[in-house]
Design a protein around this motif. Structure first.
Motif, short mmCIF file in Angstrom:
data_model
loop_
_atom_site.label_atom_id
_atom_site.label_comp_id
_atom_site.label_asym_id
_atom_site.label_seq_id
_atom_site.Cartn_x
_atom_site.Cartn_y
_atom_site.Cartn_z
N HIS A 38 -2.26 2.58 -17.05
CA HIS A 38 -2.88 1.25 -16.95
C HIS A 38 -2.56 0.70 -15.56
N LEU A 39 -3.35 1.13 -14.60
CA LEU A 39 -3.10 0.74 -13.22
C LEU A 39 -3.18 -0.77 -13.02
N ASP A 40 -3.96 -1.44 -13.85
CA ASP A 40 -4.10 -2.89 -13.72
C ASP A 40 -2.83 -3.63 -14.11
N MET A 41 -1.91 -2.96 -14.77
CA MET A 41 -0.67 -3.60 -15.21
C MET A 41 0.53 -3.29 -14.31
N LEU A 42 0.33 -2.45 -13.29
CA LEU A 42 1.46 -2.05 -12.44
C LEU A 42 1.78 -3.12 -11.40
N THR A 45 -0.11 -1.82 -5.77
CA THR A 45 -1.56 -1.68 -5.63
C THR A 45 -2.00 -0.31 -6.11
N VAL A 46 -3.28 -0.17 -6.37
CA VAL A 46 -3.83 1.12 -6.77
C VAL A 46 -3.57 2.15 -5.67
N ALA A 47 -3.79 1.77 -4.43
CA ALA A 47 -3.58 2.70 -3.32
C ALA A 47 -2.13 3.18 -3.27
N GLU A 48 -1.19 2.26 -3.48
CA GLU A 48 0.23 2.64 -3.48
C GLU A 48 0.54 3.58 -4.63
N ALA A 49 0.00 3.30 -5.81
CA ALA A 49 0.25 4.14 -6.98
C ALA A 49 -0.30 5.54 -6.77
N VAL A 50 -1.48 5.63 -6.19
CA VAL A 50 -2.11 6.93 -5.93
C VAL A 50 -1.31 7.73 -4.91
N GLU A 51 -0.86 7.07 -3.85
CA GLU A 51 -0.11 7.77 -2.81
C GLU A 51 1.24 8.26 -3.32
N LYS A 52 1.95 7.43 -4.05
CA LYS A 52 3.25 7.86 -4.59
C LYS A 52 3.06 9.01 -5.57
N ALA A 53 2.00 8.97 -6.36
CA ALA A 53 1.72 10.06 -7.30
C ALA A 53 1.42 11.35 -6.54
N ALA A 78 -11.99 2.94 -10.22
CA ALA A 78 -12.40 4.34 -10.06
C ALA A 78 -13.49 4.49 -9.00
N SER A 79 -14.35 3.49 -8.90
CA SER A 79 -15.43 3.56 -7.90
C SER A 79 -14.90 3.39 -6.48
N GLU A 80 -13.72 2.77 -6.35
CA GLU A 80 -13.16 2.49 -5.03
C GLU A 80 -12.11 3.49 -4.58
N HIS A 81 -11.62 4.33 -5.51
CA HIS A 81 -10.56 5.29 -5.19
C HIS A 81 -10.96 6.67 -5.71
N PRO A 82 -11.17 7.63 -4.83
CA PRO A 82 -11.69 8.94 -5.25
C PRO A 82 -10.85 9.67 -6.28
N ASP A 83 -9.54 9.46 -6.29
CA ASP A 83 -8.66 10.18 -7.22
C ASP A 83 -8.33 9.37 -8.47
N VAL A 84 -9.06 8.29 -8.69
CA VAL A 84 -8.89 7.48 -9.90
C VAL A 84 -10.14 7.61 -10.76
N ALA A 245 5.35 4.75 -13.83
CA ALA A 245 4.23 4.94 -12.92
C ALA A 245 3.95 6.44 -12.83
N SER A 246 2.78 6.78 -12.34
CA SER A 246 2.32 8.17 -12.38
C SER A 246 3.26 9.12 -11.65
N HIS A 247 3.93 8.66 -10.59
CA HIS A 247 4.78 9.57 -9.82
C HIS A 247 6.01 10.03 -10.59
N LEU A 248 6.28 9.44 -11.77
CA LEU A 248 7.43 9.87 -12.57
C LEU A 248 7.07 10.99 -13.57
N ILE A 249 5.83 11.39 -13.59
CA ILE A 249 5.39 12.44 -14.52
C ILE A 249 6.20 13.74 -14.41
#
Length: 284
Positions: A38-42, A45-53, A78-84, A245-249
């Protein structure tokens, strides 16, 4: 005699900080993806979450809607971030007073090419925010949307295993079904395996008291497994109790590989293959 310790307040402070230092996140040898977030709850930012992941070997993130606003937000992200990528649905806890107009809008969103799943939908008998009749009516509608659009059905199932399985049987399950944050036991995992349903495990599988989940994981076929965060909830050990967050997977993946008795690389490759089959993600 007490063991010798830091002699000064400064020494004790530094020792305390060292004891609480976060454990480094291992990097996965093969790119996988977060199948439910749920990226909207983190609190980033989406960009930060994607980069850390990405730095931890998590290439893609699926952000999941729980109501109409969050579903619309997921499609925009998803429309603004290619990996989302996005999942859209009305969570069972939000089905009280659900209208046909809202379901029609979910169906419209589900046709967007950046939407790869209809979810999270399903049944939640742990809470009583909506009646069982309302939840089941909504679940039926989402099953129909998933079949109509050809998207994977992502299921929230909390203390409702029998009714979830029954409705999938009576309505006719879509070709692609995912049990998000799998919560069943080994017997439930065997039923899902027989039906070809994919089981996605979250950070709670690493918890000390989660042996029934690990027993379920042990019998689940490798080609029917996914991994997720459900972030910001259920961070895996050793980050339990902190925002997920996704980077803890990788912590969850390493535990899953240990339970399955396979190398981490083999499990990652299997997860990547399932992502390709269910969501159309490139494996490379």
């Amino acid at each position: 005699m007490e063991p010798e310790g830091p002699k000064t307040a400064e020494g004790r402070r530094k020792a305390g900080k060292a004891a609480k230092a976060p454990e480094p996140v291992p990097v996965l040898p093969v790119d996988v993806f977060d199948s439910h977030c749920h990226l909207d709850m983190l609190e980033m930012t989406v960009a930060e979450a994607v980069e850390k992941a990405r730095q931890a070997g998590i290439r893609r993130i699926m952000t999941i809607g729980c109501d109409l606003p969050s579903s619309e937000w997921a499609v925009k992200a998803a429309s603004e971030h290619p990996d989302v990528y996005a999942g859209v649905a009305i969570h069972p806890n939000d089905t009280k007073g659900l209208t046909d107009d809202v379901l029609a809008r979910i169906a419209e969103l589900a046709r967007d090419p950046r939407v790869v799943a209809v979810g999270e939908t399903g049944l939640d008998y742990y809470r009583d925010h909506a009646s069982r009749e309302e939840q089941q009516s909504s679940f039926r509608a989402h099953i129909a949307i998933a079949k109509e659009t050809g998207k994977a059905l992502v299921i929230h199932d909390r203390e409702a295993h029998d009714d979830v399985l029954r409705l999938l049987d009576t309505e006719g399950a879509p070709d692609k079904v995912v049990f998000h944050c799998f919560s069943g036991d080994a017997a439930m995992a065997e039923v899902c395996a027989d039906k070809g349903y994919v089981m996605s495990f979250a950070g709670n599988v690493t918890f000390k008291n989660a042996q029934p989940l690990r027993d379920a994981l042990a019998v689940a076929p490798l080609d029917l497994l996914l991994v997720e965060t459900d972030a910001p909830f259920m961070a895996p050990v050793p980050y339990r109790g902190k925002p997920n967050a996704s980077h803890l997977i990788p912590f969850t993946v390493h535990l899953m590989a240990e339970v399955k008795g396979v190398p981490v690389e083999e499990l990652c490759s299997a997860i990547a293959g399932t992502g390709s089959r269910l969501f159309g993600f490139p494996e490379g």
